[in-house]
Design an enzyme around this catalytic site. Structure first.
Site, short mmCIF file in Angstrom:
data_model
loop_
_atom_site.label_atom_id
_atom_site.label_comp_id
_atom_site.label_asym_id
_atom_site.label_seq_id
_atom_site.Cartn_x
_atom_site.Cartn_y
_atom_site.Cartn_z
N ARG A 1 -8.59 57.57 66.48
CA ARG A 1 -9.95 57.61 66.98
C ARG A 1 -10.80 56.59 66.25
NH1 ARG A 1 -12.24 63.62 67.26
NH2 ARG A 1 -14.09 62.54 66.48
N ARG B 1 -20.80 60.52 59.84
CA ARG B 1 -20.73 61.76 60.62
C ARG B 1 -21.02 62.98 59.74
NH1 ARG B 1 -15.04 60.80 62.67
NH2 ARG B 1 -15.01 62.95 63.35
N ARG C 1 -25.36 71.03 68.40
CA ARG C 1 -25.26 70.26 67.17
C ARG C 1 -26.63 69.95 66.59
NH1 ARG C 1 -19.96 67.84 67.93
NH2 ARG C 1 -19.39 66.50 66.21
N LYS D 1 -12.19 72.48 64.21
CA LYS D 1 -12.75 73.18 65.38
C LYS D 1 -11.86 72.99 66.61
CE LYS D 1 -16.74 71.00 65.50
NZ LYS D 1 -16.60 70.07 64.37
N ARG E 1 -5.44 61.63 59.26
CA ARG E 1 -5.28 61.84 60.70
C ARG E 1 -4.92 60.50 61.32
NH1 ARG E 1 -10.02 65.49 63.17
NH2 ARG E 1 -11.23 63.64 63.66
P1 ADP Z 1 -16.13 65.82 65.19
O1 ADP Z 1 -16.60 67.24 65.25
O2 ADP Z 1 -14.82 65.67 64.49
O3 ADP Z 1 -17.16 64.86 64.67
P2 ADP Z 1 -16.28 65.60 68.12
O4 ADP Z 1 -15.16 65.21 68.99
O5 ADP Z 1 -16.81 66.99 68.23
O6 ADP Z 1 -15.79 65.28 66.65
O7 ADP Z 1 -17.52 64.60 68.36
C1 ADP Z 1 -17.37 63.20 68.34
C2 ADP Z 1 -18.71 62.50 68.60
O8 ADP Z 1 -19.20 62.88 69.90
C3 ADP Z 1 -19.84 62.86 67.65
O9 ADP Z 1 -19.79 62.11 66.47
C4 ADP Z 1 -21.07 62.54 68.51
O10 ADP Z 1 -21.31 61.15 68.57
C5 ADP Z 1 -20.63 62.96 69.90
N1 ADP Z 1 -21.02 64.37 70.19
C6 ADP Z 1 -20.18 65.42 70.42
N2 ADP Z 1 -20.87 66.56 70.67
C7 ADP Z 1 -22.18 66.23 70.59
C8 ADP Z 1 -23.41 66.96 70.72
N3 ADP Z 1 -23.41 68.27 70.99
N4 ADP Z 1 -24.57 66.27 70.58
C9 ADP Z 1 -24.59 64.96 70.32
N5 ADP Z 1 -23.48 64.22 70.17
C10 ADP Z 1 -22.29 64.84 70.29
#
Ligand code: ADP
Length: 191
Positions: free
Chosen positions: A132, A143, A89, A15, A128
């Site tokens: 992180r 996740r 999400r 994404k 990767r």
């Molecule tokens: P990925 O999609 O690879 O898991 P992101 O950078 O989008 O990575 O998200 C990393 C973390 O940030 C998630 O695991 C969550 O803890 C938090 N997060 C991101 N967006 C949201 C959201 N919309 N609602 C709740 N938590 C979020």
């Protein structure tokens, strides 16, 4: 009305990479909740401190924190096409988004699902190397579980509203980009 696109997909589905390209090529403002949260954490803000623990576990950050953040973020891009990466999400967040967009005289143009199977995700993230903290194998599994349980219901939610565009994300970056652009044809900001 400016376009508002949501990018949906599991962790490691690409994404972020695709969002950056759409920003560079089509002029979208790319709003990534994960990036915003990591910035808040690094800056040591109250929000960042409250979010950090959930993120490190691989859990979602509570809806109320996210909603306040996204509200502010959308408000600062009123006159631009927007691409949401990582939001919504949960079904609750999707319901809230309707009102947030309405308040900014916008509505959702399309939701692009980057479809990538779990084994491909696990392989990509293990390769990767950007360090992180939530990329450890057990956290990635968590996740993915959270994605299937909390986020995947949005596929049905947006299908039912006629907004979902499913894209096979298990290809290289250029091929996936081309598929996304094709899926968005007719829903792009140039329209
Ligand atoms: P990925 O999609 O690879 O898991 P992101 O950078 O989008 O990575 O998200 C990393 C973390 O940030 C998630 O695991 C969550 O803890 C938090 N997060 C991101 N967006 C949201 C959201 N919309 N609602 C709740 N938590 C979020």
């Amino acid at each position: 009305m400016e376009a508002t696109i949501v990018l949906l997909g599991p962790p490691g589905s690409g994404k972020g990479t695709q969002a950056q390209r759409l920003r560079d090529q089509l002029g979208f403002a790319a709003l990534a909740t994960g990036d915003l949260l990591r910035e808040a954490r690094d800056a040591g803000t109250d929000l960042g401190r409250r979010a950090a623990e959930c993120m490190d576990r691989g859990d979602l950050v509570p809806d109320d924190l996210i909603v306040a953040m996204i509200h502010e973020s959308i408000a600062s891009h009123d006159d631009e096409p927007i691409l949401l990466d990582g939001f919504p999400r949960t079904v609750t967040q999707a319901d809230v988004l309707v009102g947030v967009l309405e308040a900014h005289a916008r509505e959702l143009t399309a939701v692009v699902l980057l479809d990538v199977p779990d084994d491909v995700v696990a392989e990509r993230i293990s390769g990767r190397r950007d360090g992180r903290g939530d990329d450890r194998p057990e956290t990635v599994r968590r996740r993915l579980d959270v994605y299937h349980r909390e986020t995947e219901p949005l596929v049905v939610y947006y299908s039912a509203r006629g907004l979902l565009r499913r894209v096979d994300g298990a290809h290289d970056t250029d091929a996936v980009q081309a598929r996304i652009r094709a899926a968005l044809a007719g829903a792009s900001p140039a329209r």
